[in-house]
Design an enzyme around this catalytic site. Structure first.
Site, PDB file in Angstrom:
ATOM      1  N   LYS A  74      -1.337   5.247  -8.552  1.00 15.22           N
ATOM      2  CA  LYS A  74      -0.404   5.833  -7.570  1.00 15.22           C
ATOM      3  C   LYS A  74       0.275   7.117  -8.053  1.00 15.22           C
ATOM      4  CE  LYS A  74      -1.833   2.744  -5.248  1.00 15.22           C
ATOM      5  NZ  LYS A  74      -2.973   3.214  -4.461  1.00 15.22           N
ATOM      6  N   SER A  75      -0.452   7.863  -8.854  1.00 12.09           N
ATOM      7  CA  SER A  75       0.110   9.102  -9.395  1.00 12.09           C
ATOM      8  C   SER A  75      -0.638  10.336  -8.915  1.00 12.09           C
ATOM      9  CB  SER A  75       0.086   9.040 -10.928  1.00 12.09           C
ATOM     10  OG  SER A  75       0.911   8.001 -11.376  1.00 12.09           O
ATOM     11  N   THR A  78      -6.243   9.843  -5.724  1.00 15.74           N
ATOM     12  CA  THR A  78      -7.087  10.182  -4.566  1.00 15.74           C
ATOM     13  C   THR A  78      -7.124  11.698  -4.365  1.00 15.74           C
ATOM     14  OG1 THR A  78      -6.216   8.150  -3.583  1.00 15.74           O
ATOM     15  CG2 THR A  78      -7.479   9.600  -2.140  1.00 15.74           C
ATOM     16  N   HIS A 138      -7.972   4.543 -14.947  1.00 15.14           N
ATOM     17  CA  HIS A 138      -6.545   4.299 -15.190  1.00 15.14           C
ATOM     18  C   HIS A 138      -6.331   3.848 -16.644  1.00 15.14           C
ATOM     19  CE1 HIS A 138      -5.496   4.877 -11.062  1.00 15.14           C
ATOM     20  NE2 HIS A 138      -5.926   3.721 -10.605  1.00 15.14           N
ATOM     21  N   ARG A 160       2.932  11.420 -12.251  1.00 21.93           N
ATOM     22  CA  ARG A 160       3.843  11.532 -11.104  1.00 21.93           C
ATOM     23  C   ARG A 160       5.209  11.001 -11.522  1.00 21.93           C
ATOM     24  NH1 ARG A 160       2.857   8.761  -5.111  1.00 21.93           N
ATOM     25  NH2 ARG A 160       4.228  10.192  -3.980  1.00 21.93           N
ATOM     26  N   SER A 168       5.319   3.824  -4.524  1.00 21.78           N
ATOM     27  CA  SER A 168       3.985   3.911  -3.926  1.00 21.78           C
ATOM     28  C   SER A 168       3.191   2.644  -4.248  1.00 21.78           C
ATOM     29  CB  SER A 168       3.272   5.158  -4.463  1.00 21.78           C
ATOM     30  OG  SER A 168       2.026   5.310  -3.857  1.00 21.78           O
ATOM     31  N   TYR A 226       1.854  15.579 -10.196  1.00 23.09           N
ATOM     32  CA  TYR A 226       1.788  15.459  -8.741  1.00 23.09           C
ATOM     33  C   TYR A 226       2.734  16.487  -8.123  1.00 23.09           C
ATOM     34  CZ  TYR A 226       2.038  13.086  -4.161  1.00 23.09           C
ATOM     35  OH  TYR A 226       1.982  12.772  -2.825  1.00 23.09           O
ATOM     36  N   LYS A 290       2.823   8.402   2.488  1.00 16.19           N
ATOM     37  CA  LYS A 290       3.733   9.487   2.847  1.00 16.19           C
ATOM     38  C   LYS A 290       3.342  10.799   2.178  1.00 16.19           C
ATOM     39  CE  LYS A 290       8.253   8.459   3.179  1.00 16.19           C
ATOM     40  NZ  LYS A 290       9.578   7.975   2.700  1.00 16.19           N
ATOM     41  N   GLY A 291       2.905  10.675   0.938  1.00 19.75           N
ATOM     42  CA  GLY A 291       2.468  11.862   0.205  1.00 19.75           C
ATOM     43  C   GLY A 291       3.589  12.859  -0.044  1.00 19.75           C
TER      44      GLY A 291
HETATM   45  P1  PAP Z   1      -4.723   5.100  -6.756  1.00 22.15           P
HETATM   46  O1  PAP Z   1      -4.240   5.407  -8.135  1.00 22.15           O
HETATM   47  O2  PAP Z   1      -4.659   3.652  -6.411  1.00 22.15           O
HETATM   48  O3  PAP Z   1      -6.076   5.671  -6.450  1.00 22.15           O
HETATM   49  P2  PAP Z   1      -3.223   7.283  -5.634  1.00 22.15           P
HETATM   50  O4  PAP Z   1      -4.153   8.077  -4.837  1.00 22.15           O
HETATM   51  O5  PAP Z   1      -2.845   7.806  -6.967  1.00 22.15           O
HETATM   52  O6  PAP Z   1      -3.730   5.769  -5.736  1.00 22.15           O
HETATM   53  O7  PAP Z   1      -1.857   7.091  -4.892  1.00 22.15           O
HETATM   54  C1  PAP Z   1      -1.655   7.161  -3.521  1.00 22.15           C
HETATM   55  C2  PAP Z   1      -0.462   8.061  -3.337  1.00 22.15           C
HETATM   56  O8  PAP Z   1      -0.909   9.408  -3.287  1.00 22.15           O
HETATM   57  C3  PAP Z   1       0.239   7.781  -2.032  1.00 22.15           C
HETATM   58  O9  PAP Z   1       1.604   8.155  -2.264  1.00 22.15           O
HETATM   59  P3  PAP Z   1       2.809   7.554  -1.387  1.00 22.15           P
HETATM   60  O10 PAP Z   1       2.645   6.068  -1.401  1.00 22.15           O
HETATM   61  O11 PAP Z   1       4.054   8.000  -2.085  1.00 22.15           O
HETATM   62  O12 PAP Z   1       2.688   8.162  -0.058  1.00 22.15           O
HETATM   63  C4  PAP Z   1      -0.476   8.747  -1.109  1.00 22.15           C
HETATM   64  O13 PAP Z   1       0.232   9.015   0.070  1.00 22.15           O
HETATM   65  C5  PAP Z   1      -0.599   9.958  -2.009  1.00 22.15           C
HETATM   66  N1  PAP Z   1      -1.674  10.853  -1.598  1.00 22.15           N
HETATM   67  C6  PAP Z   1      -2.940  10.545  -1.251  1.00 22.15           C
HETATM   68  N2  PAP Z   1      -3.632  11.636  -0.945  1.00 22.15           N
HETATM   69  C7  PAP Z   1      -2.794  12.681  -1.090  1.00 22.15           C
HETATM   70  C8  PAP Z   1      -2.927  14.086  -0.895  1.00 22.15           C
HETATM   71  N3  PAP Z   1      -4.058  14.628  -0.479  1.00 22.15           N
HETATM   72  N4  PAP Z   1      -1.852  14.861  -1.132  1.00 22.15           N
HETATM   73  C9  PAP Z   1      -0.678  14.335  -1.544  1.00 22.15           C
HETATM   74  N5  PAP Z   1      -0.492  13.005  -1.730  1.00 22.15           N
HETATM   75  C10 PAP Z   1      -1.536  12.187  -1.520  1.00 22.15           C
END
Ligand code: PAP
Length: 325
Positions: A74-75, A78, A138, A160, A168, A226, A290-291
């Site tokens: 979650k850092s 994606t 990870h 992040r 997240s 991030y 939310k991003g």
């Molecule tokens: P993972 O480590 O399980 O693959 P990861 O992608 O790191 O997950 O985390 C998802 C977070 O990235 C989400 O944050 P939030 O819960 O605070 O909203 C997600 O919204 C955010 N995220 C995914 N894609 C993007 C992007 N293109 N730009 C900015 N933030 C993003």
């Protein structure tokens, strides 16, 4: 662990005898998200990903041309997958062409998750990936397969701020395993996070290992955040491109990659909307919430936020790393 979870990565049905034997000798704790987690090489793991880690350490052979994206969950995983995929493939898949793979495929399907693949598909042939191979993990720096550390392959690490990362993961986990997480109070989860006894934790060890490695060996490890990706996406992607030896010539191309990989673009694609799942059962939509920077405010109370801030201040003291939000 219960088998009611929607992700195979949280189940324990396919553990080998070797993993079961190892697990029985490890310190274990009851945890949030997984009923039992195990401490191995300094980090707390769910059983499935621990097995993935062991197989990955045993079998993965890095090549000098490989690119490894490393993150705490979650850092920004994606997002980083999308950005680097678009970047290194920009000649094969011009971003402006209108039929880019990212428009029809979730980034997690374009960039394999090392320890996840070793758990779910142990016979996956990594040698068949196109060069340069792009993969994510990870794993802590310490737990990486030896060949990743000893080869000339490159590691891009994304960090992040811990409050947004925790929040997240909290929301993601509740979506992934609603039954297991329903009765677990957030105050207790914050306390466990701050004690380092949290799935994937301790947060600070993971970050600091890569942080110091990036200072000691800047050609091997690039450290990005991030928050800087969000505030200066163009500059950040240029830094990554330079580090990977594929610098840009045109500003327009940078802008196009930033736009294609933005939260707004990716989260609106059909492939990332409700109903689409990864092979491990997780909905692609769950990776887009939310991003934002500082979005933790709607989930953490002041005292929870203070507890995290206090802990991080202490753990990161003297490192030169500061979290401003
Ligand atoms: P993972 O480590 O399980 O693959 P990861 O992608 O790191 O997950 O985390 C998802 C977070 O990235 C989400 O944050 P939030 O819960 O605070 O909203 C997600 O919204 C955010 N995220 C995914 N894609 C993007 C992007 N293109 N730009 C900015 N933030 C993003």
């Amino acid at each position: 662990m219960s088998s009611s979870s929607s992700s195979s990565l949280l189940r324990d049905d396919d553990l080998t005898q070797e993993t079961r034997d190892l697990i029985s000798s490890l310190p274990s704790e009851k945890g949030w998200l997984v009923s039992q987690m195990y401490q191995f090489q300094g980090r707390w793991h769910a059983q499935a990903l621990l097995q993935g880690l062991l197989l990955c350490q045993k079998h993965f052979e890095a090549k000098d041309s490989d690119i490894i994206l490393a993150t705490n969950p979650k850092s920004g995983t994606t997002w980083l997958k999308a950005l680097v995929f678009a970047l290194i493939n920009r000649h094969n898949f011009p971003v402006s062409s209108g039929n880019h793979p990212l428009l029809v495929t979730n980034p997690h399907l374009l960039v394999p998750f090392l320890e996840g693949v070793y758990y779910e598909s142990p016979n996956f042939d990594f040698s068949k990936l196109p060069s340069p191979r792009l993969m994510n993990t990870h794993l802590s720096l310490f737990s990486l397969p030896e060949s990743i550390k000893s080869s000339s392959c490159k590691i891009v690490y994304c960090c992040r701020n811990p409050k947004d990362m925790f929040v997240s993961l909290w929301h993601f986990g509740r979506k992934l395993a609603p039954q297991e997480t329903a009765d677990y109070p957030i105050e207790k989860a914050v306390k466990a996070f701050c004690e380092g006894k949290f799935i994937g934790g301790p947060f600070w060890d993971h970050v600091l290992e890569y942080w110091y490695a990036s200072l000691e060996n800047p050609n091997k490890v690039l450290f990005v955040t991030y928050e800087e990706l969000k505030k200066q996406p163009g500059d950040s992607i240029k830094r990554i491109a330079e580090f990977l030896g594929c610098g840009f010539t045109g500003e327009e191309e940078v802008k196009e990659i930033v736009k294609l990989c933005s939260f707004e673009s990716l989260s609106c694609l059909e492939v990332n909307k409700e109903g689409n799942k990864l092979p491990n059962g997780v909905e692609t939509k769950a990776f887009f919430r939310k991003g934002e920077i500082g979005g933790w405010g709607d989930t953490l109370s002041d005292s929870m936020a203070e507890e995290i801030d206090r802990t991080m201040e202490e753990k990161f003291q003297g490192s030169g790393l500061k979290f401003s939000c």
